[in-house]
Design a protein around this motif. Structure first.
Motif, mmCIF file in Angstrom:
data_model
loop_
_atom_site.group_PDB
_atom_site.id
_atom_site.type_symbol
_atom_site.label_atom_id
_atom_site.label_comp_id
_atom_site.label_asym_id
_atom_site.label_seq_id
_atom_site.Cartn_x
_atom_site.Cartn_y
_atom_site.Cartn_z
ATOM 1 N N LEU A 36 12.889 2.761 5.717
ATOM 2 C CA LEU A 36 11.761 3.288 6.478
ATOM 3 C C LEU A 36 10.444 2.805 5.890
ATOM 4 O O LEU A 36 9.530 2.414 6.625
ATOM 5 C CB LEU A 36 11.806 4.813 6.508
ATOM 6 N N PHE A 37 10.324 2.802 4.569
ATOM 7 C CA PHE A 37 9.112 2.306 3.926
ATOM 8 C C PHE A 37 8.896 0.839 4.246
ATOM 9 O O PHE A 37 7.765 0.418 4.531
ATOM 10 C CB PHE A 37 9.186 2.517 2.416
ATOM 11 N N LEU A 44 2.432 -2.776 8.894
ATOM 12 C CA LEU A 44 1.044 -2.789 8.443
ATOM 13 C C LEU A 44 0.602 -4.199 8.064
ATOM 14 O O LEU A 44 -0.531 -4.594 8.338
ATOM 15 C CB LEU A 44 0.861 -1.850 7.262
ATOM 16 N N LYS A 45 1.478 -4.945 7.425
ATOM 17 C CA LYS A 45 1.151 -6.342 7.107
ATOM 18 C C LYS A 45 0.920 -7.152 8.379
ATOM 19 O O LYS A 45 0.013 -7.984 8.445
ATOM 20 C CB LYS A 45 2.268 -6.989 6.275
ATOM 21 N N TYR A 46 1.739 -6.907 9.390
ATOM 22 C CA TYR A 46 1.559 -7.603 10.661
ATOM 23 C C TYR A 46 0.234 -7.211 11.294
ATOM 24 O O TYR A 46 -0.475 -8.054 11.849
ATOM 25 C CB TYR A 46 2.720 -7.289 11.607
ATOM 26 N N SER A 47 -0.127 -5.943 11.200
ATOM 27 C CA SER A 47 -1.410 -5.477 11.736
ATOM 28 C C SER A 47 -2.578 -6.151 11.015
ATOM 29 O O SER A 47 -3.555 -6.561 11.656
ATOM 30 C CB SER A 47 -1.501 -3.962 11.594
ATOM 31 N N GLU A 48 -2.488 -6.269 9.699
ATOM 32 C CA GLU A 48 -3.528 -6.967 8.944
ATOM 33 C C GLU A 48 -3.604 -8.441 9.332
ATOM 34 O O GLU A 48 -4.690 -9.018 9.441
ATOM 35 C CB GLU A 48 -3.278 -6.828 7.445
ATOM 36 N N PHE A 91 -1.392 3.917 2.579
ATOM 37 C CA PHE A 91 0.042 4.016 2.853
ATOM 38 C C PHE A 91 0.868 3.373 1.751
ATOM 39 O O PHE A 91 1.935 3.875 1.404
ATOM 40 C CB PHE A 91 0.397 3.383 4.193
ATOM 41 N N TYR A 92 0.400 2.282 1.187
ATOM 42 C CA TYR A 92 1.169 1.610 0.146
ATOM 43 C C TYR A 92 1.323 2.497 -1.085
ATOM 44 O O TYR A 92 2.282 2.363 -1.843
ATOM 45 C CB TYR A 92 0.516 0.283 -0.235
ATOM 46 N N ILE A 93 0.377 3.419 -1.307
ATOM 47 C CA ILE A 93 0.450 4.324 -2.455
ATOM 48 C C ILE A 93 1.247 5.578 -2.111
ATOM 49 O O ILE A 93 2.152 5.978 -2.824
ATOM 50 C CB ILE A 93 -0.966 4.706 -2.925
ATOM 51 N N CYS A 99 8.221 8.786 3.039
ATOM 52 C CA CYS A 99 9.494 8.252 3.537
ATOM 53 C C CYS A 99 10.675 8.919 2.837
ATOM 54 O O CYS A 99 11.712 9.156 3.456
ATOM 55 C CB CYS A 99 9.537 6.744 3.341
ATOM 56 N N LEU A 100 10.520 9.237 1.566
ATOM 57 C CA LEU A 100 11.580 9.909 0.825
ATOM 58 C C LEU A 100 11.813 11.313 1.373
ATOM 59 O O LEU A 100 12.957 11.712 1.606
ATOM 60 C CB LEU A 100 11.233 9.960 -0.658
#
Length: 127
Positions: A36-37, A44-48, A91-93, A99-100
């Motif tokens: 999920l993460f 998010l990478k695709y959005s950037e 989100f990366y932090i 997700c857990l």
């Protein structure tokens, strides 16, 4: 919202399949939270990446800077949209703990459903 519901149903089917293979709940929680993460991180990478492509459309002379004649109202609106989208870096932090917890909740739902089904109908077994 519909994405999370669909993802939850998909995870429930995956949990059912993994439990048939005699995989422990701990491993299922780990696999589901990491997957999920990764799904969210890659989106998010695709959005950037798409945002960078939009910014490059306004760079007419391809020097990497937006100069006076390239600065338009549309570019200003795009710049404001990119600046106000500050949740992606957070989100990366904080994303993996979310997700857990989500993975734990889905596994608990599966566990409760299996116990409820076997309580209602003892002859019915999922696996």
């Amino acid at each position: 919202m519909y994405f999370l519901i669909g993802l939850s149903v998909l995870f429930l089917f995956c949990i059912y399949w993994l439990r048939k293979k005699k995989i422990s709940y701990f491993k299922i929680i780990t696999i589901s939270s990491i997957s999920l993460f990764l799904i969210f991180a890659l989106s998010l990478k695709y959005s950037e990446y798409k945002d960078k492509q939009e910014v490059r459309k306004f760079d007419l002379n391809k020097n990497g800077k937006i100069e006076g004649n390239e600065y338009t109202y549309e570019y200003e609106q795009l710049e404001l949209n990119i600046i106000t989208d500050n949740g992606t870096n957070q989100f990366y932090i904080f994303g993996y703990p979310f997700c857990l917890v989500y993975g734990i909740i889905i596994v608990l739902i599966y566990y409760i459903l299996t116990k409820l089904i076997t309580f209602i109908s003892p002859t019915f077994r999922l696996f």
